[in-house]
Write a protein that holds these residues in place. Structure first.
Motif, PDB file in Angstrom:
ATOM      1  N   THR A  37       7.349  51.740  38.310  1.00 14.56           N
ATOM      2  CA  THR A  37       8.864  51.602  38.147  1.00 14.56           C
ATOM      3  C   THR A  37       9.367  51.921  39.515  1.00 14.56           C
ATOM      4  O   THR A  37       9.062  52.871  40.375  1.00 14.56           O
ATOM      5  CB  THR A  37       9.285  52.466  37.108  1.00 14.56           C
ATOM      6  OG1 THR A  37       9.196  53.627  37.269  1.00 14.56           O
ATOM      7  CG2 THR A  37       8.785  51.848  35.550  1.00 14.56           C
ATOM      8  N   SER A  43      22.013  55.043  38.455  1.00 15.04           N
ATOM      9  CA  SER A  43      21.950  53.790  37.837  1.00 15.04           C
ATOM     10  C   SER A  43      22.950  53.054  37.382  1.00 15.04           C
ATOM     11  O   SER A  43      22.943  51.727  37.289  1.00 15.04           O
ATOM     12  CB  SER A  43      20.810  54.104  36.368  1.00 15.04           C
ATOM     13  OG  SER A  43      21.548  54.764  35.409  1.00 15.04           O
ATOM     14  N   THR A 101      24.337  43.818  35.658  1.00 11.22           N
ATOM     15  CA  THR A 101      23.189  44.412  35.988  1.00 11.22           C
ATOM     16  C   THR A 101      22.363  43.505  36.797  1.00 11.22           C
ATOM     17  O   THR A 101      22.126  42.284  37.017  1.00 11.22           O
ATOM     18  CB  THR A 101      22.374  44.627  34.583  1.00 11.22           C
ATOM     19  OG1 THR A 101      23.424  45.288  33.565  1.00 11.22           O
ATOM     20  CG2 THR A 101      21.017  45.390  34.741  1.00 11.22           C
ATOM     21  N   TYR A 102      21.883  44.262  38.058  1.00 12.33           N
ATOM     22  CA  TYR A 102      21.001  43.733  39.042  1.00 12.33           C
ATOM     23  C   TYR A 102      19.658  44.227  39.102  1.00 12.33           C
ATOM     24  O   TYR A 102      19.526  45.432  39.006  1.00 12.33           O
ATOM     25  CB  TYR A 102      21.638  43.882  40.306  1.00 12.33           C
ATOM     26  CG  TYR A 102      23.103  43.128  40.411  1.00 12.33           C
ATOM     27  CD1 TYR A 102      23.256  41.811  40.644  1.00 12.33           C
ATOM     28  CD2 TYR A 102      24.133  43.959  40.099  1.00 12.33           C
ATOM     29  CE1 TYR A 102      24.588  41.089  40.743  1.00 12.33           C
ATOM     30  CE2 TYR A 102      25.438  43.416  40.321  1.00 12.33           C
ATOM     31  CZ  TYR A 102      25.676  41.850  40.593  1.00 12.33           C
ATOM     32  OH  TYR A 102      26.688  41.458  40.424  1.00 12.33           O
ATOM     33  N   GLU A 103      18.568  43.521  39.310  1.00 12.94           N
ATOM     34  CA  GLU A 103      17.283  43.958  39.660  1.00 12.94           C
ATOM     35  C   GLU A 103      17.116  44.277  41.066  1.00 12.94           C
ATOM     36  O   GLU A 103      17.366  43.591  41.848  1.00 12.94           O
ATOM     37  CB  GLU A 103      16.150  42.918  39.109  1.00 12.94           C
ATOM     38  CG  GLU A 103      14.739  43.331  39.268  1.00 12.94           C
ATOM     39  CD  GLU A 103      13.940  42.485  38.764  1.00 12.94           C
ATOM     40  OE1 GLU A 103      12.953  42.746  37.987  1.00 12.94           O
ATOM     41  OE2 GLU A 103      13.954  41.386  39.173  1.00 12.94           O
ATOM     42  N   VAL A 105      14.199  45.523  43.605  1.00  9.95           N
ATOM     43  CA  VAL A 105      12.714  45.323  43.953  1.00  9.95           C
ATOM     44  C   VAL A 105      12.310  45.978  45.079  1.00  9.95           C
ATOM     45  O   VAL A 105      12.842  45.885  46.061  1.00  9.95           O
ATOM     46  CB  VAL A 105      12.131  43.836  43.946  1.00  9.95           C
ATOM     47  CG1 VAL A 105      10.664  43.812  43.976  1.00  9.95           C
ATOM     48  CG2 VAL A 105      12.713  43.292  42.507  1.00  9.95           C
ATOM     49  N   ALA A 116      10.103  47.534  40.125  1.00 12.26           N
ATOM     50  CA  ALA A 116      11.457  47.108  39.885  1.00 12.26           C
ATOM     51  C   ALA A 116      12.104  47.906  39.151  1.00 12.26           C
ATOM     52  O   ALA A 116      11.628  48.623  38.279  1.00 12.26           O
ATOM     53  CB  ALA A 116      11.265  45.690  39.472  1.00 12.26           C
ATOM     54  N   GLY A 117      13.497  48.125  39.437  1.00  6.88           N
ATOM     55  CA  GLY A 117      14.377  48.890  38.475  1.00  6.88           C
ATOM     56  C   GLY A 117      15.752  48.108  38.518  1.00  6.88           C
ATOM     57  O   GLY A 117      15.978  47.371  39.311  1.00  6.88           O
ATOM     58  N   ASP A 118      16.583  48.739  37.513  1.00  7.28           N
ATOM     59  CA  ASP A 118      18.005  48.048  37.254  1.00  7.28           C
ATOM     60  C   ASP A 118      18.897  48.886  37.891  1.00  7.28           C
ATOM     61  O   ASP A 118      19.036  50.184  37.752  1.00  7.28           O
ATOM     62  CB  ASP A 118      18.181  47.834  35.748  1.00  7.28           C
ATOM     63  CG  ASP A 118      17.140  46.653  35.256  1.00  7.28           C
ATOM     64  OD1 ASP A 118      16.845  45.644  36.099  1.00  7.28           O
ATOM     65  OD2 ASP A 118      17.039  46.564  33.925  1.00  7.28           O
ATOM     66  N   LYS A 120      23.204  48.886  37.595  1.00  8.33           N
ATOM     67  CA  LYS A 120      24.559  48.292  36.916  1.00  8.33           C
ATOM     68  C   LYS A 120      25.534  48.699  37.719  1.00  8.33           C
ATOM     69  O   LYS A 120      25.844  49.640  37.969  1.00  8.33           O
ATOM     70  CB  LYS A 120      24.389  49.108  35.591  1.00  8.33           C
ATOM     71  CG  LYS A 120      25.763  48.691  34.650  1.00  8.33           C
ATOM     72  CD  LYS A 120      25.807  49.469  33.262  1.00  8.33           C
ATOM     73  CE  LYS A 120      26.813  48.743  32.293  1.00  8.33           C
ATOM     74  NZ  LYS A 120      26.990  49.530  31.330  1.00  8.33           N
TER      75      LYS A 120
END
Length: 178
Positions: A37, A43, A101-103, A105, A116-118, A120
């Motif tokens: 991850t 976040s 919310t965006y990924e 990478v 990957a992580g999110d 916001k």
């Protein structure tokens, strides 16, 4: 005496065995970031904020190529940090970023592994506290409210209760049987 010593040494042996068996279960993680991850901190951010990304998913040392183009921040590099096995990097969310919310990478150099992580993006970040402004509008208060009859009744009830409690304590101290 021997029985106590045997009991204590048996307990110590059981605790040591349980600790040795449980140790491999934690070997795959590094400082709370699970392998595979990408941890994004904070976040939840507002546009224009600085973001840090770290991962333990790339193994020991090396670097990784980060990709935050989804939010409009472009590419960034993750390099070895002071923590074992962790790679860390950072980027700035552009002021023009839209809420959502965006990924984010990262691709590990050498192995090509992808983590990957999110992230916001909000108009106001969750971590930011809203500070109230101005005075508190509470009015005059209950004691000087618009109904003086109720105020007098409440004061009278409190006076009767205080007098009755004092009288009961006085009787008890004298030994009159309550």
């Amino acid at each position: 005496m021997r029985r106590t010593a045997r009991l204590l040494s048996g307990t110590a042996l059981a605790v040591a065995t349980a600790g040795l068996l449980a140790a491999p279960a934690y070997a795959g993680e590094s400082h709370g970031t699970p392998d595979g991850t990408l941890e994004v901190y904070p976040s939840s951010v507002a546009p224009g904020a600085q973001v840090t990304a770290n991962t333990a998913g790339c193994g020991d040392g090396g670097t990784a190529a980060g990709d935050a183009t989804a939010v409009g921040a472009g590419r960034f590099t993750l390099t070895a940090s002071a923590h074992e096995r962790d790679l860390i990097g950072g980027f700035q969310v552009p002021p023009s970023a839209q809420p959502g919310t965006y990924e984010i990478v990262a691709t590990c150099d050498g192995s090509g592994r992808r983590v990957a992580g999110d992230l916001k993006v909000t108009l106001t970040p969750d971590a930011e506290q809203v500070v109230p402004r101005g005075s508190v509008k509470t009015g005059v208060g209950g004691a000087l409210g618009p109904d003086p009859v109720r105020t007098a009744a409440g004061v009278s009830a409190l006076a009767v209760a205080a007098a009755g409690g004092t009288w009961l304590l006085h009787r008890r101290a004298r030994g009159d049987g309550i």
